[in-house]
Design a protein around this motif. Structure first.
Motif, PDB file in Angstrom:
ATOM      1  N   GLY A   1      26.106  55.608  -5.083  1.00  0.00           N
ATOM      2  CA  GLY A   1      27.072  55.247  -4.045  1.00  0.00           C
ATOM      3  C   GLY A   1      26.864  53.842  -3.514  1.00  0.00           C
ATOM      4  O   GLY A   1      26.079  53.062  -4.061  1.00  0.00           O
ATOM      5  N   LEU A   2      27.588  53.539  -2.456  1.00  0.00           N
ATOM      6  CA  LEU A   2      27.562  52.204  -1.863  1.00  0.00           C
ATOM      7  C   LEU A   2      27.267  52.294  -0.371  1.00  0.00           C
ATOM      8  O   LEU A   2      27.745  53.203   0.307  1.00  0.00           O
ATOM      9  N   ALA A   3      26.483  51.343   0.111  1.00  0.00           N
ATOM     10  CA  ALA A   3      26.170  51.268   1.538  1.00  0.00           C
ATOM     11  C   ALA A   3      26.374  49.832   1.990  1.00  0.00           C
ATOM     12  O   ALA A   3      26.302  48.898   1.182  1.00  0.00           O
ATOM     13  N   TRP A   4      26.613  49.659   3.280  1.00  0.00           N
ATOM     14  CA  TRP A   4      26.829  48.308   3.806  1.00  0.00           C
ATOM     15  C   TRP A   4      26.630  48.300   5.309  1.00  0.00           C
ATOM     16  O   TRP A   4      26.667  49.347   5.955  1.00  0.00           O
ATOM     17  N   SER A   5      26.400  47.106   5.847  1.00  0.00           N
ATOM     18  CA  SER A   5      26.295  46.960   7.297  1.00  0.00           C
ATOM     19  C   SER A   5      26.759  45.575   7.711  1.00  0.00           C
ATOM     20  O   SER A   5      26.315  44.576   7.152  1.00  0.00           O
ATOM     21  N   GLY A   6      27.627  45.527   8.691  1.00  0.00           N
ATOM     22  CA  GLY A   6      28.104  44.247   9.215  1.00  0.00           C
ATOM     23  C   GLY A   6      27.089  43.573  10.115  1.00  0.00           C
ATOM     24  O   GLY A   6      27.270  42.439  10.534  1.00  0.00           O
ATOM     25  N   ARG A   7      26.008  44.302  10.424  1.00  0.00           N
ATOM     26  CA  ARG A   7      24.973  43.728  11.285  1.00  0.00           C
ATOM     27  C   ARG A   7      23.913  42.983  10.495  1.00  0.00           C
ATOM     28  O   ARG A   7      23.168  42.190  11.064  1.00  0.00           O
TER      29      ARG A   7
ATOM     30  N   GLN B   1      31.518  45.590  11.799  1.00  0.00           N
ATOM     31  CA  GLN B   1      31.636  46.814  11.000  1.00  0.00           C
ATOM     32  C   GLN B   1      30.243  47.436  10.932  1.00  0.00           C
ATOM     33  O   GLN B   1      29.340  46.899  10.302  1.00  0.00           O
ATOM     34  N   ASP B   2      30.115  48.582  11.569  1.00  0.00           N
ATOM     35  CA  ASP B   2      28.810  49.229  11.627  1.00  0.00           C
ATOM     36  C   ASP B   2      28.360  49.715  10.252  1.00  0.00           C
ATOM     37  O   ASP B   2      29.153  49.836   9.330  1.00  0.00           O
ATOM     38  N   CYS B   3      27.065  50.027  10.187  1.00  0.00           N
ATOM     39  CA  CYS B   3      26.450  50.501   8.946  1.00  0.00           C
ATOM     40  C   CYS B   3      27.167  51.766   8.459  1.00  0.00           C
ATOM     41  O   CYS B   3      27.461  52.668   9.241  1.00  0.00           O
ATOM     42  N   ASN B   4      27.457  51.802   7.168  1.00  0.00           N
ATOM     43  CA  ASN B   4      28.280  52.867   6.604  1.00  0.00           C
ATOM     44  C   ASN B   4      27.856  53.085   5.155  1.00  0.00           C
ATOM     45  O   ASN B   4      27.187  52.219   4.559  1.00  0.00           O
ATOM     46  N   SER B   5      28.254  54.223   4.585  1.00  0.00           N
ATOM     47  CA  SER B   5      27.922  54.485   3.182  1.00  0.00           C
ATOM     48  C   SER B   5      28.817  55.588   2.646  1.00  0.00           C
ATOM     49  O   SER B   5      29.407  56.348   3.417  1.00  0.00           O
ATOM     50  N   VAL B   6      28.914  55.662   1.332  1.00  0.00           N
ATOM     51  CA  VAL B   6      29.644  56.763   0.694  1.00  0.00           C
ATOM     52  C   VAL B   6      29.077  56.997  -0.704  1.00  0.00           C
ATOM     53  O   VAL B   6      28.701  56.044  -1.395  1.00  0.00           O
ATOM     54  N   ILE B   7      28.984  58.262  -1.060  1.00  0.00           N
ATOM     55  CA  ILE B   7      28.599  58.620  -2.430  1.00  0.00           C
ATOM     56  C   ILE B   7      29.859  58.528  -3.288  1.00  0.00           C
ATOM     57  O   ILE B   7      30.863  59.179  -2.992  1.00  0.00           O
ATOM     58  N   THR B   8      29.825  57.666  -4.298  1.00  0.00           N
ATOM     59  CA  THR B   8      31.019  57.485  -5.137  1.00  0.00           C
ATOM     60  C   THR B   8      30.984  58.372  -6.382  1.00  0.00           C
ATOM     61  O   THR B   8      32.009  58.636  -6.985  1.00  0.00           O
ATOM     62  N   ARG B   9      29.791  58.821  -6.758  1.00  0.00           N
ATOM     63  CA  ARG B   9      29.631  59.765  -7.867  1.00  0.00           C
ATOM     64  C   ARG B   9      28.483  60.708  -7.560  1.00  0.00           C
ATOM     65  O   ARG B   9      27.370  60.180  -7.348  1.00  0.00           O
ATOM     66  N   PRO B  10      28.652  62.030  -7.463  1.00  0.00           N
ATOM     67  CA  PRO B  10      29.916  62.721  -7.670  1.00  0.00           C
ATOM     68  C   PRO B  10      30.854  62.495  -6.483  1.00  0.00           C
ATOM     69  O   PRO B  10      30.413  62.137  -5.394  1.00  0.00           O
ATOM     70  N   SER B  11      32.138  62.750  -6.714  1.00  0.00           N
ATOM     71  CA  SER B  11      33.177  62.603  -5.713  1.00  0.00           C
ATOM     72  C   SER B  11      34.369  63.383  -6.251  1.00  0.00           C
ATOM     73  O   SER B  11      34.334  63.798  -7.417  1.00  0.00           O
TER      74      SER B  11
ATOM     75  N   VAL C   1      34.781  36.033   7.556  1.00  0.00           N
ATOM     76  CA  VAL C   1      34.062  36.316   8.806  1.00  0.00           C
ATOM     77  C   VAL C   1      33.053  37.436   8.516  1.00  0.00           C
ATOM     78  O   VAL C   1      33.290  38.598   8.821  1.00  0.00           O
ATOM     79  N   PRO C   2      31.917  37.094   7.907  1.00  0.00           N
ATOM     80  CA  PRO C   2      31.006  38.111   7.367  1.00  0.00           C
ATOM     81  C   PRO C   2      30.612  39.182   8.376  1.00  0.00           C
ATOM     82  O   PRO C   2      30.244  38.875   9.514  1.00  0.00           O
ATOM     83  N   GLY C   3      30.736  40.435   7.963  1.00  0.00           N
ATOM     84  CA  GLY C   3      30.322  41.564   8.785  1.00  0.00           C
ATOM     85  C   GLY C   3      31.343  42.024   9.804  1.00  0.00           C
ATOM     86  O   GLY C   3      31.217  43.103  10.369  1.00  0.00           O
ATOM     87  N   PHE C   4      32.360  41.198  10.067  1.00  0.00           N
ATOM     88  CA  PHE C   4      33.381  41.542  11.055  1.00  0.00           C
ATOM     89  C   PHE C   4      34.570  42.216  10.370  1.00  0.00           C
ATOM     90  O   PHE C   4      34.777  42.080   9.167  1.00  0.00           O
TER      91      PHE C   4
ATOM     92  N   ASP D   1      20.183  50.169   8.650  1.00  0.00           N
ATOM     93  CA  ASP D   1      20.114  48.740   8.352  1.00  0.00           C
ATOM     94  C   ASP D   1      18.884  48.084   8.971  1.00  0.00           C
ATOM     95  O   ASP D   1      18.074  48.747   9.637  1.00  0.00           O
ATOM     96  N   ASP D   2      18.738  46.815   8.745  1.00  0.00           N
ATOM     97  CA  ASP D   2      17.504  46.139   9.178  1.00  0.00           C
ATOM     98  C   ASP D   2      17.461  45.844  10.680  1.00  0.00           C
ATOM     99  O   ASP D   2      16.509  45.240  11.165  1.00  0.00           O
ATOM    100  N   THR D   3      18.494  46.300  11.421  1.00  0.00           N
ATOM    101  CA  THR D   3      18.383  46.245  12.878  1.00  0.00           C
ATOM    102  C   THR D   3      17.851  47.566  13.418  1.00  0.00           C
ATOM    103  O   THR D   3      17.677  47.716  14.636  1.00  0.00           O
ATOM    104  N   GLY D   4      17.668  48.553  12.535  1.00  0.00           N
ATOM    105  CA  GLY D   4      17.188  49.862  12.969  1.00  0.00           C
ATOM    106  C   GLY D   4      18.305  50.854  13.227  1.00  0.00           C
ATOM    107  O   GLY D   4      18.067  52.033  13.489  1.00  0.00           O
TER     108      GLY D   4
END
Lengths: 413, 208
Positions: free
Chosen positions: A311-317, A285-295, A238-241, A369-372
């Protein structure tokens, strides 16, 4: 014969050097001396029919937090994000959250039934599904409770624990729109109940609109069969959910005209606000991110000079449009580089080169994300939700880089 | 030798490219039989759809609960150690440490039947009869003071039970209430930033 002898010699020497490493490398490494692996033969091609990581990577494992749950069966383990590269999660490191343990399902005894408001209820075996037109797609999956331990303040010291309820693989399976066409879903069938074959009988209501848009029944992850912990032999995608909706070991889809209000969409996976009201059906799942290095796991420890902040970023939107990095706790921001490929509802890596001269820093990442939509701060999220909503914490996260290069999870005002 | 032989067979049975027609998907999967559907279709909705014929009271459920549930959930649903609490917590949702239970939080009674029937007792799921699930549900609801101890619950009245917290649920409104779009790039903080909490101080991170 000689091969076996040589292999024994090699293995013994390997174990000895691994021991030396563990003991804190009493003897300084000298890569330029002759090595056992340069002298003795390695293992043959028949010793390891299914490959495993190097013994020197034994620390790259999923971990859990024992005090989180009453037992380890209905519980969660976390992906070691700090040690991963790119955006793909290796299958053995994919986080797991089960409500009734990791079910071991015999595919010969497993079926997917689709019934309810349909013209023709159908039952499919795994082999049946594999005959259908399939697609392969990269998607992240994130547990709604990712970061849930941080609502009241910084609690767990490591990005594995603060953000490791997220993974990303390539799924192969059949589009649910294909299956819905085959059963002839009726126009008043606006909702679909997905149910698992496990001891929790996991069940969630999903709007038909989403089912027809981009949901899949997947049987493979990263090119091989699903792992039992991800729902072998088949799971819902269920992509993004939120991850809980991606029912594993899926055995049944019932089409209906209203939601079921199952336990996992009422008692759990609803978001209690400060005024006592609770949001339900908070799927995205709202837009989110985390720096994985340094950590905390990847400190800079007295290594001044050039570093990659990554790091990694993502958005369910939709797709991640960009990520900004702050070095001063959110006062000023620098756009990071997206590594690509950038795909919708998929983890996206970002990087920023940095010349560190031992400064104390409060580093943050903020994705949009691309929804603003722009990833909010803890202050913004708490102002609307309070601290008891458990789920959907996507607040901008802070690492404190100390002058000696150690890294700590902190929160700011 | 083998090669030419194979080739000859291949050519003889091949469909020519001009004749190829892209087929539509059909003939895959078996029609689900009514008894197969009945064996698996156990879900229960708030409007009562799916409730099996049966009945039970809290009085009948008490002993069964003590037998099969209390080791984890406590004699009265108060929860043993870290296992889930099923009762109490009334008026606690706005408190600093809210207690979300069947009584204080759940919006629909149907969820209780559906969940116990599919997932409990934990480790021995799907072993209860409909009468037992009605009786156990009645017991949990009575301990939450939502039904009377001698009130019979059955397929006709179970879904009508009014749950006290029902009105407090509303559909996701984040698209409106949390529409964050401002991307400030410089001098974003009016005041100096301070660290208010640091994870190492709590010392609850699992060790290697």
């Amino acid at each position: 014969m000689t091969n076996a002898l040589n292999r024994r010699g090699f293995l013994a020497a390997g174990a000895a050097s691994a021991g030396a490493l563990a003991a804190g490398s009493a003897k300084a490494a000298n890569p330029f001396e002759p090595k056992e692996w340069g002298q003795f033969l390695g293992a043959g091609v028949d010793d390891e029919p299914y490959g495993t990581p190097s013994e020197y990577e034994a620390h790259v494992i999923r971990r859990n937090v024992p005090w989180l749950t009453a037992d380890s069966v209905s519980s969660i383990n976390f992906t070691p994000l700090a040690d991963l590269e790119g955006f793909i999660t290796p299958n053995g490191l994919h986080f797991e959250r089960h409500h009734g343990g990791r079910a071991i399902v015999d595919p010969a005894e497993h079926r997917l039934m689709i019934h309810g408001l349909v013209d023709k209820p159908l039952v499919f075996s795994l082999d049946d599904l594999k005959r259908l037109p399939s697609i392969s797609r990269f998607y992240f999956i994130e547990c709604a409770a990712n970061g849930g331990m941080e609502w009241r303040g910084a609690q767990l010291n490591g990005c594995q624990f603060t953000h490791g309820m997220v993974s990303c693989v390539q799924y192969t399976g059949v589009k649910l729109s294909t299956l819905m066409e085959m059963v002839g879903a009726k126009p008043n069938g606006k909702w679909v109940l997905a149910e698992g074959a496990d001891a929790a009988g996991m069940n969630r209501s999903i709007p038909m609109e989403k089912i027809m848009d981009d949901c899949m029944i997947a049987w493979a992850q990263n090119g091989e069969a699903l792992r039992p912990g991800q729902g072998y032999p088949m799971r819902l995608v269920v992509p993004g959910f939120e991850g809980n909706m991606w029912v594993k070991w899926i055995r049944r889809l019932e089409i209906g005209d209203m939601p079921w209000f199952a336990r996992e969409e009422t008692s759990k996976y609803t978001d209690l606000l400060e005024d006592g009201r609770a949001r339900m059906f908070t799927w995205v799942q709202d837009c989110n991110s985390v720096i994985t290095r340094p950590s905390p796991e990847k400190p800079w420890l007295d290594r001044k000079g050039f570093h990659m902040i990554s790091g990694l970023a993502w958005s369910g939107r939709g797709s991640v449009k960009g990520v900004d990095i702050s070095l001063d706790g959110g006062n000023n921001w620098i756009p990071a580089d997206l590594e690509g490929p950038v795909m919708p509802k998929c983890l996206t890596r970002f990087n920023l080169p940095f010349d560190w001269q031992g400064q104390e820093m409060l580093i943050q990442s903020r994705a949009y994300d691309d929804t603003g939509y722009v990833q909010p701060t803890f202050a913004q999220n708490r102002a609307v939700r309070g601290v008891n909503s458990i789920y959907h914490n996507n607040s901008v996260h802070t690492w404190h880089i100390k002058p000696d290069g150690r890294v700590e999870n902190v929160q700011l005002v | 030798m083998g090669l030419t032989g194979l080739f000859a067979i291949g050519l003889a049975t091949a469909v020519s490219a001009q004749d190829y027609q892209r087929p539509s998907v059909s003939g895959i999967g078996a029609v689900a039989q009514p008894e197969q559907i009945a064996a698996w279709d156990i879900d229960v909705r708030p409007d009562g759809l799916g409730l099996p014929v049966g009945k039970g009271t809290a009085e009948e459920g008490e002993e069964l609960f003590a037998d099969r549930c209390a080791q984890c959930h406590g004699d009265f649903g108060e929860g043993v150690d870290r296992w889930p609490v099923l009762t109490g917590g009334h008026d606690s949702l706005t408190e600093d440490r809210p207690e979300k239970t069947v009584g204080s939080y759940w919006p629909y009674s149907s969820t209780l039947f559906d969940y116990i029937n599919r997932a409990m007792p934990y480790g021995d799921a799907k072993t209860l009869t409909p009468d037992e699930v009605y009786a156990l549900s009645a017991y949990i609801l009575a301990e939450n003071e939502i039904v009377e101890r001698d009130q019979e619950l059955n397929q006709d009245n179970f879904a009508q039970i009014e749950m006290p917290n029902r009105a407090n649920f509303f559909a996701d409104d984040r698209a409106v209430s949390e529409a964050y779009t401002e991307r400030c790039m410089s001098n974003c903080k009016a005041e100096a930033v301070n660290i208010v909490s640091a994870a190492p101080e709590l010392d609850v991170t699992p060790e290697e």
